[in-house]
Design an enzyme around this catalytic site. Structure first.
Site, PDB file in Angstrom:
ATOM      1  N   ARG A  88      19.702  35.772  63.049  1.00  0.00           N
ATOM      2  CA  ARG A  88      18.886  36.135  64.212  1.00  0.00           C
ATOM      3  C   ARG A  88      19.749  36.697  65.351  1.00  0.00           C
ATOM      4  NH1 ARG A  88      14.029  34.727  65.756  1.00  0.00           N
ATOM      5  NH2 ARG A  88      13.779  33.577  63.814  1.00  0.00           N
ATOM      6  N   LYS A 138      41.178  33.105  54.346  1.00  0.00           N
ATOM      7  CA  LYS A 138      42.563  33.037  53.848  1.00  0.00           C
ATOM      8  C   LYS A 138      43.442  32.266  54.811  1.00  0.00           C
ATOM      9  CE  LYS A 138      42.155  37.623  51.772  1.00  0.00           C
ATOM     10  NZ  LYS A 138      42.212  38.944  52.399  1.00  0.00           N
ATOM     11  N   ARG A 170      30.688  34.473  67.013  1.00  0.00           N
ATOM     12  CA  ARG A 170      30.061  33.169  66.820  1.00  0.00           C
ATOM     13  C   ARG A 170      30.983  32.333  65.948  1.00  0.00           C
ATOM     14  NH1 ARG A 170      24.552  31.829  67.329  1.00  0.00           N
ATOM     15  NH2 ARG A 170      23.984  29.846  66.379  1.00  0.00           N
TER      16      ARG A 170
END
Ligand code: ZN
Lengths: 304, 139
Positions: free
Chosen positions: A51, A80, A101
């Site tokens: 969203r 990694k 985020r």
């Protein structure tokens, strides 16, 4: 160059300017469709949130810009073991702006420290999510025509709900705002969130009963009461229905109430309410795109 | 070394009784090769009992960081056997890598090489918060 990691990074004047800009974009979309031509936004989503990511990407595309990035940590070099600092140094070479985020609190602050382009926090765990708060503020302005002089009801999980905490922090700065905090005892607003209320001498009351305060509200901001927040199942079952908005409860409300929700919802707003003109939560999503467009223009210092 | 007098160095006085070793570790005095005296449970008019640390050397450390442990301690700078300055440490605006953030949701919990930085957020309450996650520092 500046970064936005928390809503408090923006002054009231800057928030007002962003709201003005978002309204101008809504009124004159054609004027902005090339505003960010040849500019690139990197959406770095270490934690999936379709969203929010799509909102940022749609915002950048509507400004004529381009988007690159990843939508989950597994698809990035973080898988990694690369540090946030190194990833950000790399991405700074490719993009003009970063929306990040992360599931860990404070990761965007680390990013801002190493980035050579502006960083926007697109949600860091349960900590901050400033563009959600900007979305909420634009929604209130659009629906009510003002940001002060109103009674704002916040309902549901007020303990862990970060969107609620930052909305309180942001709304406290406008005159004539009163809060009604509606939650089970177990999920009351933590004391540190009340500090701005007390300092600004903002009137507020706490209640466990949504129904009784309903007639007084101008805004009802619903959040989800999650099963895992309760120590035992019995408490959850006993309480959950009290914090579900039903047509019967909405009957008691003002005709111009706005019902908001950060989405996704589960069952805390009955589907029958979607048809009611007071349901504002889907419009909120649309406003979210426009306020992100305004923020992108501000951080890229684009005059349009 | 005469415990009563040092020539060039630092006397850290009015340490809460029992806290000298914490400051000793905090300043990493174990790594010094100059004389260091720790006086425990000295009689004090003000405090009843107190600890004192005397260091017979000019240290190149930020003694204000001691303000984080206890702003009431007194720092005396000694030069040529005379006290040239006496002051209380100020609360430092930031402290780096002195305490660790214990919030398991903080970015520092997964990125080992990040410095643990705390900012003074409330001078009255002596309150420090993590630069990243804003959790309160636990003493
Ligand atoms: Zn932290």
């Amino acid at each position: 160059m500046r970064h936005i990691t928390a809503i408090s990074d923006l002054s009231v004047q800057e928030i007002d300017a962003l709201i003005m800009k978002a309204r101008d974009i809504m009124a004159n979309p054609g004027r902005y469709q090339e505003a960010c031509r040849h500019k690139k936004l990197a959406t770095l989503f270490y934690e999936p949130s379709t969203r929010t990511r799509l909102s940022f990407e749609a915002a950048m595309y509507e400004l004529g810009g381009q988007v690159l990035g990843f939508s989950q940590a597994e698809a990035s070099s973080a898988a990694k073991g690369e540090s946030v600092a190194d990833t950000i140094r790399t991405i700074s070479c490719y993009a003009d702006l970063i929306a990040m985020r992360h599931h860990k609190e404070g990761a965007p602050t680390v990013a801002a420290h190493y980035a050579t382009v502006p960083v926007i926090n697109a949600g860091d765990g349960g900590h901050n999510h400033p563009t959600q708060t900007l979305t909420d503020l634009l929604t209130i302005q659009m629906e009510k025509g003002r940001l002060g002089n109103m009674t704002v009801g916040l309902c549901g999980d007020l303990k862990f709900g970060r969107t609620v905490h930052s909305l309180i922090e942001a709304m406290c700065r406008y005159p004539g705002v009163r809060f009604v905090l509606i939650s089970p005892e177990e999920l009351k607003v933590p004391s540190y969130v009340k500090i701005p209320l007390k300092q600004g001498q903002v009137p507020y009351e706490q209640t466990t009963d949504l129904q009784s305060v309903m007639p007084r509200l101008d805004i009802l901001y619903m959040t989800r009461v999650q099963r895992e927040r309760f120590f035992n199942e019995d408490d959850y079952i006993r309480l959950k229905d009290s914090y579900i908005l039903t047509p019967a409860k909405l009957e008691l409300a003002k005709p111009d109430l706005s019902v908001m929700h950060p989405l996704p919802r589960v069952n805390e707003i009955a589907l029958a309410i979607d048809q009611d003109p007071r349901a504002t939560y889907f419009k909120q999503t649309l406003y979210g795109k426009y306020i992100r467009m305004a923020l992108i223009l501000m951080l890229l210092e684009v005059q349009a | 070394m005469n415990i009563d007098s040092i020539n060039n160095g630092i006397v850290i006085d009015h340490i809460k009784a029992g806290q000298a070793m914490q400051i000793y570790d905090f300043l990493n005095l174990g790594a010094l090769d100059c004389p260091v005296a720790i006086i425990k449970n000295a009689v004090s008019n003000k405090m009843g009992r107190k600890d004192i640390i005397k260091i017979d050397s000019v240290l190149d450390v930020d003694l204000n960081a001691l303000g984080y442990i206890d702003p009431a301690i007194t720092i005396n700078l000694i030069k040529d056997g005379e006290r040239v300055r006496k002051y209380h440490p100020e609360l430092p605006a930031t402290i780096t890598n002195i305490i660790r953030c214990r919030n398991p949701r903080c970015i520092t919990s997964i990125e080992q090489e990040l410095p643990h930085v705390f900012k003074l957020t409330d001078r009255e309450k002596d309150e420090y918060r993590c630069l990243y996650c804003e959790s309160k520092a636990g003493k």
